[in-house]
Scaffold this active site. Structure first.
Site, short mmCIF file in Angstrom:
data_model
loop_
_atom_site.label_atom_id
_atom_site.label_comp_id
_atom_site.label_asym_id
_atom_site.label_seq_id
_atom_site.Cartn_x
_atom_site.Cartn_y
_atom_site.Cartn_z
N GLU A 37 5.52 -6.00 36.00
CA GLU A 37 5.38 -4.91 36.99
C GLU A 37 4.32 -5.27 38.05
O GLU A 37 4.43 -4.86 39.21
CB GLU A 37 4.98 -3.62 36.26
CG GLU A 37 3.49 -3.52 35.94
CD GLU A 37 3.12 -2.72 34.69
OE1 GLU A 37 3.88 -2.73 33.71
OE2 GLU A 37 2.07 -2.10 34.72
N GLY B 151 4.53 -13.54 27.03
CA GLY B 151 3.57 -12.44 27.18
C GLY B 151 2.69 -12.33 25.96
O GLY B 151 2.43 -13.33 25.27
N GLU C 208 1.32 -8.83 20.91
CA GLU C 208 1.69 -7.47 20.51
C GLU C 208 3.12 -7.16 20.97
O GLU C 208 3.94 -6.67 20.21
CB GLU C 208 0.73 -6.43 21.12
CG GLU C 208 -0.68 -6.49 20.59
CD GLU C 208 -1.46 -7.73 21.04
OE1 GLU C 208 -1.16 -8.24 22.15
OE2 GLU C 208 -2.34 -8.18 20.30
N GLY D 41 5.36 -9.32 21.87
CA GLY D 41 6.26 -10.25 21.18
C GLY D 41 6.75 -9.69 19.86
O GLY D 41 7.93 -9.78 19.51
N CYS E 98 -2.07 -18.80 29.17
CA CYS E 98 -1.81 -18.65 27.72
C CYS E 98 -2.47 -19.78 26.93
O CYS E 98 -2.87 -19.58 25.79
CB CYS E 98 -0.32 -18.59 27.45
SG CYS E 98 0.61 -19.93 28.18
N GLU F 73 -7.30 -12.79 22.32
CA GLU F 73 -7.01 -13.37 23.62
C GLU F 73 -7.54 -12.44 24.71
O GLU F 73 -7.12 -11.28 24.80
CB GLU F 73 -5.49 -13.56 23.77
CG GLU F 73 -5.12 -14.26 25.05
CD GLU F 73 -3.62 -14.50 25.18
OE1 GLU F 73 -2.84 -13.58 24.88
OE2 GLU F 73 -3.24 -15.61 25.59
#
Ligand code: NDP
Length: 483
Positions: free
Chosen positions: A174, A223, A226, A228, A279, A379
């Site tokens: 978004e 992404g 959580e 995932g 990441c 993270e």
């Protein structure tokens, strides 16, 4: 300010609602984008299905390769304009956007070349038969993209899926939908039939509608861990194939015999590039005790010289983080870190003259961090480094592997034997030696442990969009069997 539409079945369409997209350097609204509903997602999935069944699955590999090469050429031609939009939307320095979008073109080129080289196998079965393993496209893929490398992460999914012959519905994050929407304007002129790639914009609910859709055969997601997990649970209802590229808490390990100057630069680059929104960020910096103090001091001195500013200023080395929410998230971790460890530099929001509303945070180094601390385990996805001392190889390895994540790791030493001992025992999908972060489309990308499932890039990336069919051709003239 521009109002964008989404691409469904080759047409640019609006949805009932829109949302604002902001420039993180100024907090100004720069675009309005459709907020796709579940009904919009359904239209996009149906278009992808029609395109797949209606001819795309039979388009030759050579033709798919040519389409990909044309997309690469178009990317290169439009690179300066799209790099500017990428920077205005994501905050990253323009030099990094140019670098990323060059990688986008390279990714399309690579898969353009690979399309005609993907093939099945003929097997030596113990019978008078021809046994084959054919590779076929999976069908309709749903692709969900994060905000840190907006068009590059889209390319990592679009190019291998087109290469393999899938059709798709792709959703950008978004926060950063603009470059994908711009790039989608080139699909038709580059020869992609309508409906093969559909772009829907929206929030998590839009992504969830793609995952839940019964006519989507596979989900590719990059992404957070959580989300995932949520995706995997939801995909279980329709037993979709899932590939997940999740986060990390990657160790960047420095032995005392490493090249000192390279080590200092490698540690800073490893976690501060792209504002730390990476990441594979080397967010845990492990330093052998004999050089611990010296390296910490050198990193702090250099971190103080990192020039923060708007991404469009070519002198900028670190831009704002992507959103107000992300800035607040990073600042929350900075506060946690102050309680858990010692601050060497940074530790708060950064002021940039003329950009007071921008989402800038200070490059931050915490030291004497315990590997059990929150800032060493979670993270953060911002410019925050946790420095941890170690005594020997065994301790370095223990700390490095003591994390639920397993995306990446790096080892720095002039002793190649020691490096390779570490390489073999590090639980990570990507291990760098005397380097951190370079990524090549030819090489596999993905995580061990809770950093994900599957691999992107290289032939591995295309195989994620294929399924294998066994074919057995009986060459006996006499009937076979017992009856
Ligand atoms: P998310 O994992 O929430 O978002 C990634 C993508 O998934 C976005 O397109 C998002 O849509 C979409 N999404 C969100 N919820 C769902 C859902 N239930 N079903 C399907 N799709 C969904 O990352 P965030 O943007 O919220 O960032 C939070 C944290 O995630 C970061 O701070 C970082 O730690 C980590 N992260 C890791 C990345 C990586 O590359 N490993 C990349 C991005 C984030 P939308 O954005 O519209 O909500």
């Amino acid at each position: 300010m521009q109002t964008y539409a989404m691409l469904i079945d080759g047409s640019w369409v609006q949805s009932a609602k829109t949302f604002d997209v902001k420039n993180p350097a100024t907090d100004a609204v720069i675009a309005k984008v459709p907020d796709a509903s579940a009904a919009d997602v359904d239209r996009a999935v149906q278009a992808a299905r029609r395109a797949f069944d209606g001819g795309w699955r039979d388009v030759t590999a050579q033709e798919r390769g040519r389409i990909l090469l044309r997309l690469a050429e178009k990317m290169r031609a439009e690179l300066p304009r799209l790099a500017q939009i990428e920077t205005e939307n994501s905050g990253k320095p323009i030099v990094e956007s140019e670098y990323d979008l060059t990688d986008v073109a390279t990714c399309f080129e690579y898969y353009g070349g690979l399309a005609t080289k993907l093939h099945g196998e003929v097997l030596n079965v113990p019978d008078n038969a021809v046994s084959m393993a054919l590779r076929e496209p999976l069908g309709v893929a749903g692709q969900i993209i994060p905000w840190n490398y907006p068009l590059l992460m889209a390319a990592w999914k679009l190019a291998p899926a087109i290469c393999a012959g899938c059709s798709m519905v792709i959703k950008p994050a978004e926060q950063t939908p603009l470059t994908l929407l711009e790039f989608a304007r080139f699909f038709e002129e580059c020869g992609l039939p309508k409906g093969v790639v559909n772009v829907v914009t929206g929030f998590g609910e839009t992504g969830a509608a793609i995952v839940a859709h019964g006519d989507v055969d596979k989900i590719a997601f990059t992404g957070s861990m959580e989300v995932g997990k949520i995706i995997m649970r939801s995909a279980a209802d329709t037993l979709k194939k899932v590939s997940l590229e999740l986060g990390g808490k990657s160790p960047n390990i420095f032995f005392a015999d490493a090249d000192f100057e390279a080590a200092v630069d490698g540690a800073l680059f490893g976690v501060f590039v792209n504002q730390g929104e990476v990441c594979s960020a080397g967010s845990r910096v492990l330093i052998e005790r004999p050089i611990y103090k010296k390296m910490l001091d050198a990193m702090v001195a250099k971190a103080k010289t990192i020039k923060l500013g708007p991404g469009m200023d070519r002198a900028t080395k670190m831009g704002p983080v992507v959103s107000k929410e992300q800035m607040e998230r990073v600042m929350r971790y900075q506060e946690i870190g102050k309680k858990e460890a010692k601050v060497a530099v940074g530790g708060g929001r950064a002021a940039v003259s003329g950009f007071e509303k921008g989402y800038f945070v200070q490059p931050t180094i915490f030291y004497d961090v315990s590997n059990a601390a929150t800032i060493a385990r979670e993270e953060i996805f911002g410019p925050v480094m946790s420095v941890i001392p170690f005594d020997d190889e065994a301790e370095a390895l223990k700390i490095a592997n003591d994390t639920p994540y397993g995306l990446a790791a790096a080892v720095w030493s002039r002793d190649i034997f020691k490096c390779f001992r570490m390489v073999k025992r590090l639980q990570a999908g990507i291990v760098w030696v005397n380097h951190m972060q370079p990524t090549y489309v030819e090489a596999p990308w993905g995580g061990y442990k809770m950093s994900g499932i599957g691999r992107e890039l290289g032939p591995w990336g295309a195989e994620e969009y294929q399924q294998v069919k066994q074919v057995h051709i009986n060459l006996n003239e006499a009937p076979i069997g017992w009856y």
